[in-house]
Motif scaffolding. Sequence first.
Motif, PDB file in Angstrom:
ATOM      1  N   ILE A   1       2.424   1.706  -3.469  1.00 29.40           N
ATOM      2  CA  ILE A   1       1.396   2.149  -4.414  1.00 29.40           C
ATOM      3  C   ILE A   1       1.109   3.639  -4.207  1.00 29.40           C
ATOM      4  CG2 ILE A   1      -1.055   1.921  -5.038  1.00 29.40           C
ATOM      5  CD1 ILE A   1       0.642  -0.359  -6.166  1.00 29.40           C
ATOM      6  N   ALA A   2       1.087   4.073  -2.958  1.00 26.53           N
ATOM      7  CA  ALA A   2       0.791   5.480  -2.638  1.00 26.53           C
ATOM      8  C   ALA A   2       1.847   6.440  -3.187  1.00 26.53           C
ATOM      9  CB  ALA A   2       0.653   5.660  -1.132  1.00 26.53           C
ATOM     10  N   THR A   3       3.073   5.956  -3.452  1.00 31.61           N
ATOM     11  CA  THR A   3       4.114   6.843  -3.992  1.00 31.61           C
ATOM     12  C   THR A   3       3.818   7.264  -5.423  1.00 31.61           C
ATOM     13  OG1 THR A   3       5.547   5.117  -4.945  1.00 31.61           O
ATOM     14  CG2 THR A   3       5.890   5.689  -2.591  1.00 31.61           C
ATOM     15  N   GLY A   4       3.066   6.443  -6.157  1.00 30.94           N
ATOM     16  CA  GLY A   4       2.777   6.736  -7.561  1.00 30.94           C
ATOM     17  C   GLY A   4       3.918   6.413  -8.511  1.00 30.94           C
ATOM     18  N   GLU A   5       5.047   5.939  -7.983  1.00 33.61           N
ATOM     19  CA  GLU A   5       6.208   5.626  -8.833  1.00 33.61           C
ATOM     20  C   GLU A   5       5.926   4.540  -9.862  1.00 33.61           C
ATOM     21  OE1 GLU A   5      10.088   6.456  -5.991  1.00 33.61           O
ATOM     22  OE2 GLU A   5       9.468   4.408  -6.377  1.00 33.61           O
ATOM     23  N   TRP A   6       4.958   3.718  -9.582  1.00 37.13           N
ATOM     24  CA  TRP A   6       4.645   2.575 -10.443  1.00 37.13           C
ATOM     25  C   TRP A   6       4.058   2.990 -11.789  1.00 37.13           C
ATOM     26  CZ3 TRP A   6      -0.373   3.001 -11.692  1.00 37.13           C
ATOM     27  CH2 TRP A   6      -1.181   3.745 -10.819  1.00 37.13           C
ATOM     28  N   GLN A   7       3.574   4.224 -11.895  1.00 40.65           N
ATOM     29  CA  GLN A   7       2.865   4.658 -13.108  1.00 40.65           C
ATOM     30  C   GLN A   7       3.768   4.613 -14.335  1.00 40.65           C
ATOM     31  OE1 GLN A   7       1.179   8.463 -12.126  1.00 40.65           O
ATOM     32  NE2 GLN A   7      -0.259   7.570 -10.684  1.00 40.65           N
ATOM     33  N   GLY A   8       3.359   3.793 -15.297  1.00 35.82           N
ATOM     34  CA  GLY A   8       4.090   3.668 -16.545  1.00 35.82           C
ATOM     35  C   GLY A   8       5.379   2.869 -16.455  1.00 35.82           C
TER      36      GLY A   8
ATOM     37  N   ASP B   1       0.828  -1.210   0.000  1.00 40.17           N
ATOM     38  CA  ASP B   1       0.000   0.000   0.000  1.00 40.17           C
ATOM     39  C   ASP B   1       0.861   1.258   0.000  1.00 40.17           C
ATOM     40  OD1 ASP B   1      -2.286  -1.561   0.045  1.00 40.17           O
ATOM     41  OD2 ASP B   1      -2.610  -1.346   2.216  1.00 40.17           O
ATOM     42  N   ALA B   2       1.931   1.254   0.802  1.00 40.57           N
ATOM     43  CA  ALA B   2       2.817   2.418   0.884  1.00 40.57           C
ATOM     44  C   ALA B   2       3.507   2.668  -0.452  1.00 40.57           C
ATOM     45  CB  ALA B   2       3.848   2.227   1.995  1.00 40.57           C
TER      46      ALA B   2
ATOM     47  N   ALA C   1      11.226   1.726  -4.414  1.00 43.68           N
ATOM     48  CA  ALA C   1      11.260   0.268  -4.559  1.00 43.68           C
ATOM     49  C   ALA C   1      12.640  -0.317  -4.274  1.00 43.68           C
ATOM     50  CB  ALA C   1      10.813  -0.142  -5.960  1.00 43.68           C
ATOM     51  N   GLU C   2      13.677   0.492  -4.347  1.00 40.14           N
ATOM     52  CA  GLU C   2      15.019  -0.026  -4.087  1.00 40.14           C
ATOM     53  C   GLU C   2      15.116  -0.640  -2.694  1.00 40.14           C
ATOM     54  OE1 GLU C   2      19.602   1.202  -5.052  1.00 40.14           O
ATOM     55  OE2 GLU C   2      18.091   2.779  -4.955  1.00 40.14           O
ATOM     56  N   ALA C   3      14.357  -0.101  -1.749  1.00 42.72           N
ATOM     57  CA  ALA C   3      14.370  -0.632  -0.376  1.00 42.72           C
ATOM     58  C   ALA C   3      13.607  -1.948  -0.268  1.00 42.72           C
ATOM     59  CB  ALA C   3      13.774   0.395   0.586  1.00 42.72           C
TER      60      ALA C   3
END
Length: 190
Positions: free
Chosen positions: A138-145, A135-136, A156-158
Amino acid sequence: MRLVLASASPRRLDLLKRIGVVPDAVIPAEIDEIPKKGDLPVHHAVRMAAEKAAAVHAREVDALILAADTVVAVGRRILPKTAHEGEARRALTLLSGRRHRVHSAVTLIDAKGVARHRLSTSIVTFKRLSDAELDAYIATGEWQGKAGGYAIQGHAEALVRALAGSHSGVVGLPLYETRALLRAAGYNLG
Protein backbone atom coordinates in the motif's frame (compact mmCIF):
# COMPACT_ATOMS: atom_id res chain seq x y z
CA MET A 1 -2.00 2.64 -42.38
CA ARG A 2 -2.61 5.03 -39.47
CA LEU A 3 -2.97 3.39 -36.04
CA VAL A 4 -4.72 5.05 -33.10
CA LEU A 5 -4.50 3.67 -29.58
CA ALA A 6 -7.79 4.35 -27.78
CA SER A 7 -6.30 4.41 -24.29
CA ALA A 8 -4.85 6.78 -21.73
CA SER A 9 -2.76 3.97 -20.24
CA PRO A 10 1.00 4.51 -20.49
CA ARG A 11 1.42 0.78 -19.83
CA ARG A 12 -0.45 -0.11 -23.03
CA LEU A 13 1.76 2.25 -25.01
CA ASP A 14 4.88 0.66 -23.48
CA LEU A 15 3.58 -2.84 -24.23
CA LEU A 16 2.97 -1.97 -27.88
CA LYS A 17 6.56 -0.76 -28.16
CA ARG A 18 7.70 -4.24 -27.07
CA ILE A 19 6.33 -5.62 -30.35
CA GLY A 20 7.68 -2.71 -32.38
CA VAL A 21 4.40 -0.84 -32.68
CA VAL A 22 4.24 2.91 -32.15
CA PRO A 23 0.75 4.32 -32.68
CA ASP A 24 0.36 7.42 -34.82
CA ALA A 25 -1.93 8.89 -32.17
CA VAL A 26 -3.17 8.16 -28.65
CA ILE A 27 -6.77 9.20 -28.08
CA PRO A 28 -8.46 8.11 -24.84
CA ALA A 29 -12.05 6.99 -25.37
CA GLU A 30 -13.47 8.69 -22.26
CA ILE A 31 -16.49 6.44 -21.83
CA ASP A 32 -18.38 5.32 -18.72
CA GLU A 33 -16.59 2.19 -17.51
CA ILE A 34 -18.83 1.41 -14.54
CA PRO A 35 -20.11 -2.17 -14.78
CA LYS A 36 -23.81 -2.52 -15.54
CA LYS A 37 -25.97 -4.46 -13.14
CA GLY A 38 -25.56 -8.16 -13.86
CA ASP A 39 -22.41 -7.68 -15.97
CA LEU A 40 -20.19 -10.75 -15.80
CA PRO A 41 -16.44 -10.04 -15.83
CA VAL A 42 -15.75 -11.43 -19.34
CA HIS A 43 -18.76 -9.67 -20.85
CA HIS A 44 -17.78 -6.40 -19.20
CA ALA A 45 -14.18 -6.54 -20.49
CA VAL A 46 -15.28 -7.36 -24.05
CA ARG A 47 -18.00 -4.70 -24.04
CA MET A 48 -15.64 -2.02 -22.70
CA ALA A 49 -12.95 -2.74 -25.30
CA ALA A 50 -15.56 -2.63 -28.08
CA GLU A 51 -17.16 0.58 -26.77
CA LYS A 52 -13.78 2.32 -26.41
CA ALA A 53 -12.83 1.38 -29.97
CA ALA A 54 -16.22 2.49 -31.34
CA ALA A 55 -16.07 5.84 -29.52
CA VAL A 56 -12.68 6.69 -30.99
CA HIS A 57 -13.56 5.24 -34.42
CA ALA A 58 -16.44 7.72 -34.62
CA ARG A 59 -13.82 10.53 -34.56
CA GLU A 60 -11.09 8.75 -36.55
CA VAL A 61 -12.93 6.89 -39.30
CA ASP A 62 -9.94 6.40 -41.64
CA ALA A 63 -7.63 4.78 -39.11
CA LEU A 64 -7.12 1.48 -37.37
CA ILE A 65 -8.43 1.87 -33.82
CA LEU A 66 -6.98 -0.34 -31.10
CA ALA A 67 -8.69 -0.49 -27.71
CA ALA A 68 -8.42 -2.76 -24.70
CA ASP A 69 -9.95 -3.33 -21.30
CA THR A 70 -8.71 -5.37 -18.38
CA VAL A 71 -10.95 -6.73 -15.63
CA VAL A 72 -9.76 -8.36 -12.41
CA ALA A 73 -12.38 -10.78 -11.15
CA VAL A 74 -12.97 -13.00 -8.16
CA GLY A 75 -15.69 -15.36 -9.28
CA ARG A 76 -18.46 -13.22 -10.76
CA ARG A 77 -17.27 -10.15 -8.87
CA ILE A 78 -15.50 -7.37 -10.81
CA LEU A 79 -12.90 -5.63 -8.67
CA PRO A 80 -12.73 -1.86 -9.16
CA LYS A 81 -9.87 0.34 -10.27
CA THR A 82 -8.92 1.39 -6.78
CA ALA A 83 -9.22 5.10 -6.10
CA HIS A 84 -8.32 5.24 -2.43
CA GLU A 85 -6.29 3.27 0.08
CA GLY A 86 -9.29 1.61 1.75
CA GLU A 87 -10.49 0.22 -1.59
CA ALA A 88 -7.00 -1.08 -2.41
CA ARG A 89 -6.65 -2.68 1.01
CA ARG A 90 -10.04 -4.44 0.65
CA ALA A 91 -9.19 -5.71 -2.85
CA LEU A 92 -5.75 -6.99 -1.85
CA THR A 93 -7.14 -8.62 1.30
CA LEU A 94 -9.68 -10.42 -0.88
CA LEU A 95 -6.95 -11.56 -3.31
CA SER A 96 -4.56 -12.65 -0.55
CA GLY A 97 -3.82 -16.38 -0.68
CA ARG A 98 -6.23 -17.11 -3.51
CA ARG A 99 -6.60 -17.36 -7.26
CA HIS A 100 -8.37 -14.80 -9.38
CA ARG A 101 -8.87 -14.23 -13.09
CA VAL A 102 -7.72 -11.33 -15.20
CA HIS A 103 -9.66 -10.86 -18.43
CA SER A 104 -8.04 -8.63 -21.05
CA ALA A 105 -10.17 -7.88 -24.09
CA VAL A 106 -8.82 -6.24 -27.24
CA THR A 107 -10.81 -4.72 -30.10
CA LEU A 108 -9.41 -3.49 -33.39
CA ILE A 109 -11.63 -1.57 -35.82
CA ASP A 110 -10.25 -1.12 -39.32
CA ALA A 111 -10.80 1.81 -41.69
CA LYS A 112 -13.79 -0.02 -43.21
CA GLY A 113 -15.44 -0.20 -39.79
CA VAL A 114 -14.91 -3.95 -39.36
CA ALA A 115 -14.35 -4.80 -35.69
CA ARG A 116 -12.26 -7.77 -34.61
CA HIS A 117 -12.11 -8.95 -31.01
CA ARG A 118 -9.79 -11.12 -28.93
CA LEU A 119 -9.83 -12.11 -25.27
CA SER A 120 -7.04 -13.29 -23.00
CA THR A 121 -7.86 -14.82 -19.62
CA SER A 122 -5.12 -15.40 -17.08
CA ILE A 123 -5.21 -16.96 -13.64
CA VAL A 124 -3.15 -15.18 -11.00
CA THR A 125 -2.48 -16.64 -7.55
CA PHE A 126 -1.33 -14.33 -4.79
CA LYS A 127 0.61 -15.58 -1.80
CA ARG A 128 -1.08 -15.12 1.56
CA LEU A 129 -0.19 -11.55 2.44
CA SER A 130 0.93 -10.71 5.95
CA ASP A 131 -0.18 -7.39 7.43
CA ALA A 132 3.37 -6.08 6.97
CA GLU A 133 3.41 -7.11 3.27
CA LEU A 134 0.03 -5.51 2.69
CA ASP A 135 1.12 -2.29 4.42
CA ALA A 136 4.39 -2.21 2.45
CA TYR A 137 2.59 -2.64 -0.85
CA ILE A 138 0.00 0.00 0.00
CA ALA A 139 2.88 2.37 0.85
CA THR A 140 4.24 2.05 -2.73
CA GLY A 141 1.16 3.81 -4.13
CA GLU A 142 1.18 1.47 -7.16
CA TRP A 143 -2.39 0.45 -6.42
CA GLN A 144 -3.78 3.87 -7.40
CA GLY A 145 -6.14 3.50 -10.33
CA LYS A 146 -5.29 -0.18 -10.84
CA ALA A 147 -7.91 -2.86 -11.35
CA GLY A 148 -7.88 -5.09 -8.29
CA GLY A 149 -5.51 -2.69 -6.52
CA TYR A 150 -2.22 -3.97 -7.92
CA ALA A 151 0.25 -3.60 -10.77
CA ILE A 152 1.86 -6.94 -11.62
CA GLN A 153 4.68 -5.17 -13.45
CA GLY A 154 5.77 -3.49 -10.22
CA HIS A 155 6.26 -4.48 -6.59
CA ALA A 156 3.21 -6.78 -6.67
CA GLU A 157 5.04 -9.20 -8.96
CA ALA A 158 6.92 -10.48 -5.89
CA LEU A 159 3.57 -11.26 -4.26
CA VAL A 160 2.34 -13.45 -7.14
CA ARG A 161 2.87 -17.13 -6.39
CA ALA A 162 1.70 -18.32 -9.80
CA LEU A 163 0.55 -17.00 -13.13
CA ALA A 164 -1.12 -19.09 -15.81
CA GLY A 165 -1.71 -17.09 -18.96
CA SER A 166 -0.44 -13.83 -20.37
CA HIS A 167 1.77 -11.57 -18.27
CA SER A 168 1.22 -8.72 -20.75
CA GLY A 169 -2.53 -9.38 -20.53
CA VAL A 170 -2.43 -8.91 -16.76
CA VAL A 171 -0.46 -5.68 -17.27
CA GLY A 172 -3.22 -4.46 -19.58
CA LEU A 173 -2.67 -5.51 -23.21
CA PRO A 174 -2.22 -9.15 -24.25
CA LEU A 175 0.50 -8.91 -26.89
CA TYR A 176 -0.13 -12.25 -28.61
CA GLU A 177 -3.79 -11.38 -29.24
CA THR A 178 -2.98 -7.78 -30.15
CA ARG A 179 -0.35 -8.83 -32.68
CA ALA A 180 -2.79 -11.32 -34.23
CA LEU A 181 -5.45 -8.61 -34.62
CA LEU A 182 -3.00 -6.16 -36.20
CA ARG A 183 -1.75 -8.80 -38.66
CA ALA A 184 -5.33 -9.79 -39.60
CA ALA A 185 -6.07 -6.13 -40.38
CA GLY A 186 -3.00 -5.90 -42.64
CA TYR A 187 -0.93 -3.70 -40.32
CA ASN A 188 2.78 -3.92 -41.14
CA LEU A 189 4.58 -5.37 -38.12
CA GLY A 190 7.97 -5.45 -39.86
